[in-house]
Design a protein around this motif. Structure first.
Motif, PDB file in Angstrom:
ATOM      1  N   GLY B  51       0.870  -1.106  -0.049  1.00  0.00           N
ATOM      2  CA  GLY B  51       0.078  -0.017  -0.089  1.00  0.00           C
ATOM      3  C   GLY B  51       1.004   1.383   0.010  1.00  0.00           C
ATOM      4  N   ALA B  52       1.676   1.417   0.923  1.00  0.00           N
ATOM      5  CA  ALA B  52       2.389   2.819   1.212  1.00  0.00           C
ATOM      6  C   ALA B  52       3.141   2.972  -0.098  1.00  0.00           C
ATOM      7  N   SER B  53       4.189   1.745  -0.475  1.00  0.00           N
ATOM      8  CA  SER B  53       4.699   2.183  -1.658  1.00  0.00           C
ATOM      9  C   SER B  53       4.006   2.647  -2.823  1.00  0.00           C
ATOM     10  N   GLN B  54       2.838   1.897  -3.193  1.00  0.00           N
ATOM     11  CA  GLN B  54       1.908   2.396  -4.036  1.00  0.00           C
ATOM     12  C   GLN B  54       1.625   3.789  -4.254  1.00  0.00           C
ATOM     13  N   PHE B  55       1.150   4.180  -3.119  1.00  0.00           N
ATOM     14  CA  PHE B  55       0.622   5.537  -2.954  1.00  0.00           C
ATOM     15  C   PHE B  55       1.993   6.563  -3.270  1.00  0.00           C
ATOM     16  N   ILE B  56       3.044   5.989  -2.743  1.00  0.00           N
ATOM     17  CA  ILE B  56       4.265   6.872  -2.745  1.00  0.00           C
ATOM     18  C   ILE B  56       4.788   7.133  -4.344  1.00  0.00           C
ATOM     19  N   ALA B  57       4.615   5.950  -4.811  1.00  0.00           N
ATOM     20  CA  ALA B  57       4.928   5.721  -6.537  1.00  0.00           C
ATOM     21  C   ALA B  57       4.001   6.753  -7.110  1.00  0.00           C
ATOM     22  N   LEU B  58       2.688   6.843  -6.995  1.00  0.00           N
ATOM     23  CA  LEU B  58       1.956   7.644  -7.544  1.00  0.00           C
ATOM     24  C   LEU B  58       2.277   9.146  -7.363  1.00  0.00           C
ATOM     25  N   ASN B  59       2.593   9.585  -6.140  1.00  0.00           N
ATOM     26  CA  ASN B  59       2.829  10.804  -5.900  1.00  0.00           C
ATOM     27  C   ASN B  59       4.279  11.300  -6.608  1.00  0.00           C
ATOM     28  N   LEU B  60       5.052  10.212  -6.812  1.00  0.00           N
ATOM     29  CA  LEU B  60       6.396  10.557  -7.462  1.00  0.00           C
ATOM     30  C   LEU B  60       6.133  10.626  -8.820  1.00  0.00           C
ATOM     31  N   LEU B  61       5.287   9.780  -9.391  1.00  0.00           N
ATOM     32  CA  LEU B  61       5.130  10.029 -10.822  1.00  0.00           C
ATOM     33  C   LEU B  61       4.194  11.148 -11.223  1.00  0.00           C
ATOM     34  N   LEU B  62       3.534  11.584 -10.353  1.00  0.00           N
ATOM     35  CA  LEU B  62       3.055  12.919 -10.516  1.00  0.00           C
ATOM     36  C   LEU B  62       4.028  14.038 -10.427  1.00  0.00           C
ATOM     37  N   ALA B  63       5.039  13.995  -9.494  1.00  0.00           N
ATOM     38  CA  ALA B  63       6.173  14.964  -9.556  1.00  0.00           C
ATOM     39  C   ALA B  63       7.123  14.555 -10.784  1.00  0.00           C
ATOM     40  N   GLU B  64       6.639  13.577 -11.669  1.00  0.00           N
ATOM     41  CA  GLU B  64       7.867  13.328 -12.930  1.00  0.00           C
ATOM     42  C   GLU B  64       9.070  12.792 -12.368  1.00  0.00           C
ATOM     43  N   THR B  65       8.964  11.980 -11.167  1.00  0.00           N
ATOM     44  CA  THR B  65      10.374  11.658 -10.687  1.00  0.00           C
ATOM     45  C   THR B  65      10.932  10.661 -11.544  1.00  0.00           C
ATOM     46  N   ASN B  66      12.166  10.613 -11.691  1.00  0.00           N
ATOM     47  CA  ASN B  66      12.884   9.436 -12.386  1.00  0.00           C
ATOM     48  C   ASN B  66      12.415   8.007 -11.993  1.00  0.00           C
ATOM     49  N   HIS B  67      12.115   7.081 -12.775  1.00  0.00           N
ATOM     50  CA  HIS B  67      11.873   5.642 -12.514  1.00  0.00           C
ATOM     51  C   HIS B  67      12.552   4.880 -11.722  1.00  0.00           C
ATOM     52  N   TRP B  68      13.691   5.041 -11.781  1.00  0.00           N
ATOM     53  CA  TRP B  68      14.936   4.613 -10.899  1.00  0.00           C
ATOM     54  C   TRP B  68      14.846   4.940  -9.570  1.00  0.00           C
ATOM     55  N   GLN B  69      14.650   6.366  -9.442  1.00  0.00           N
ATOM     56  CA  GLN B  69      14.475   6.978  -8.175  1.00  0.00           C
ATOM     57  C   GLN B  69      13.381   6.566  -7.370  1.00  0.00           C
ATOM     58  N   ILE B  70      12.295   6.297  -8.287  1.00  0.00           N
ATOM     59  CA  ILE B  70      10.820   5.693  -7.580  1.00  0.00           C
ATOM     60  C   ILE B  70      11.113   4.318  -7.156  1.00  0.00           C
ATOM     61  N   ILE B  71      11.827   3.296  -7.779  1.00  0.00           N
ATOM     62  CA  ILE B  71      12.061   1.922  -7.461  1.00  0.00           C
ATOM     63  C   ILE B  71      13.099   1.930  -6.078  1.00  0.00           C
ATOM     64  N   PHE B  72      13.905   2.906  -6.102  1.00  0.00           N
ATOM     65  CA  PHE B  72      14.828   3.102  -4.942  1.00  0.00           C
ATOM     66  C   PHE B  72      13.973   3.258  -3.622  1.00  0.00           C
ATOM     67  N   THR B  73      13.077   4.237  -3.863  1.00  0.00           N
ATOM     68  CA  THR B  73      12.654   4.714  -2.643  1.00  0.00           C
ATOM     69  C   THR B  73      11.587   3.788  -2.005  1.00  0.00           C
ATOM     70  N   VAL B  74      11.070   2.943  -3.283  1.00  0.00           N
ATOM     71  CA  VAL B  74      10.056   1.726  -2.653  1.00  0.00           C
ATOM     72  C   VAL B  74      10.993   0.553  -2.022  1.00  0.00           C
ATOM     73  N   LEU B  75      12.114   0.433  -2.461  1.00  0.00           N
ATOM     74  CA  LEU B  75      12.917  -0.475  -1.901  1.00  0.00           C
ATOM     75  C   LEU B  75      13.261  -0.119  -0.329  1.00  0.00           C
ATOM     76  N   ILE B  76      13.481   1.154  -0.130  1.00  0.00           N
ATOM     77  CA  ILE B  76      13.756   1.833   1.249  1.00  0.00           C
ATOM     78  C   ILE B  76      12.499   1.597   2.216  1.00  0.00           C
ATOM     79  N   ILE B  77      11.379   1.829   1.521  1.00  0.00           N
ATOM     80  CA  ILE B  77      10.216   1.561   2.170  1.00  0.00           C
ATOM     81  C   ILE B  77       9.836   0.438   2.799  1.00  0.00           C
ATOM     82  N   ASN B  78      10.160  -0.550   1.719  1.00  0.00           N
ATOM     83  CA  ASN B  78       9.900  -1.881   2.150  1.00  0.00           C
ATOM     84  C   ASN B  78      10.860  -2.789   2.740  1.00  0.00           C
ATOM     85  N   LEU B  79      12.178  -2.201   3.088  1.00  0.00           N
ATOM     86  CA  LEU B  79      13.249  -2.998   3.737  1.00  0.00           C
ATOM     87  C   LEU B  79      12.619  -3.469   5.171  1.00  0.00           C
TER      88      LEU B  79
END
Lengths: 100, 235
Positions: B51-79
């Motif tokens: 859940g949390a990762s998916q919402f954050i991914a949407l927010n980052l997509l909205l901010a046009e964040t680089n995809h690798w950065q999104i993936i890295f953030t998701v990894l951190i959230i899920n550690l």
């Protein structure tokens, strides 16, 4: 957004790794007793961190969140069935949102 | 696989499904607003299941964040799930080893909470898979409803159900800490640390939820295992 599929697959991989890796690393090994004690407390630390303080902002206002969680707390102390604890908490919030 | 254990797990997991439903509906709605196709939104819930990762991914997509950065953030959230899976890996009955990769996929904060506190009475893999499937159905079905129906639940229902997962956590935590002063102490330490991470200096409170939980759990459990050397591991 041309590479959205790649993003989704990447996200799937990095969410799966932390979930699966421990099953490979720890399944067949005897752990040192410090780490065993550490793990013993993990569920309680996780639950506590998940509940507080986030529960306060789980609803529209802090007071309905407090009503819901107090009801749940009482029901949980009575050790009734978990589903009833959840339903009691939801109803508590529902009623206080109607009233306030 | 034992079907009766599986069904009993599914019933046990019902409160999670109930709690996931409104959140997943909200995710589906937001995904639509961000501009994801129906297929992409459902696929994300089906293969990421976080859940949390998916919402954050949407927010980052909205901010046009680089995809690798999104993936890295998701990894951190899920550690943090590493700690949860480590716990389960020690206590699960490993008779059906082949299904462990499937079980691992279903580990979330919520399923972990429910599983970990039931493992001492039932460490059957089918039972755990049942819990996970209930949660998964709630999450994916909610997403489908969100993107297909295109509107959320009535506000008051949505708000009331917003408390569901938290009161489930309360219902899981209380019976344990009622019976053990070690667990009670650990729980209070965790609440203290986590509150500091939320309300402390801006540098700390700006960390994402994944970091906060992980920091709290690591410090709390380290303290717990240093202070309470006599806790049994047979539970």
């Amino acid at each position: 957004m041309n590479n959205l599929l790649g993003l989704i697959i990447g996200m799937a991989i990095v969410t799966y790794i932390p979930r699966f890796l421990p099953f490979i690393l720890f399944s067949f090994k005897q752990m040192p007793s410090f780490f065993k004690r550490f793990l013993y407390f993990v569920p309680y630390a996780v639950l506590s961190a998940l509940i507080f303080p986030e529960v306060l902002s789980a609803t529209n206002n802090t007071s309905s969140a407090l009503v819901g969680s107090t009801i749940a707390l009482i029901l949980a102390l009575l050790e009734i069935d978990l589903s009833l604890v959840v339903i009691g908490g939801i109803l508590g919030v529902y009623v206080s949102e109607l009233l306030f | 696989m034992s079907l009766s254990e599986f069904y009993s797990g599914m019933r046990k997991g019902f409160p999670i499904a109930l709690g996931y439903l409104p959140i997943a509906i909200a995710f589906g709605l937001l995904a639509k607003i961000v501009g994801l196709s129906i297929q992409s939104s459902i696929l994300m819930s089906a293969v990421v299941f976080a859940g949390a990762s998916q919402f954050i991914a949407l927010n980052l997509l909205l901010a046009e964040t680089n995809h690798w950065q999104i993936i890295f953030t998701v990894l951190i959230i899920n550690l943090r799930h590493f700690l949860m899976s480590a716990f389960i890996s020690q206590r699960i009955n490993k008779k059906s080893r082949k299904l462990l990769p499937l079980l691992a996929f279903g580990i979330t904060d919520e399923t972990f909470s429910l599983i970990s506190l039931n493992l001492h009475t039932n460490n059957n893999l089918s039972f755990v898979l049942g819990i996970n499937l209930s949660a998964y159905i709630g999450w994916v079905a909610g997403t489908v409803i969100g993107v297909a129906v295109g509107k959320g639940l009535p506000v008051i229902v949505q708000t009331s159900m917003g408390i569901a997962l938290y009161v489930m956590f309360i219902g899981l935590l209380i019976p344990g800490i009622k019976k053990s002063k070690e667990k009670l102490a650990v729980s209070l330490i965790a609440v203290g640390i986590n509150s500091y991470l939320y309300w402390g200096p801006a540098l700390i409170s700006s960390l994402n939820k994944g970091w906060k939980i992980m920091i709290t759990v690591v410090i709390t459990c380290t303290l717990g295992s240093l202070i309470f050397k006599g806790v049994t591991n047979n539970e």
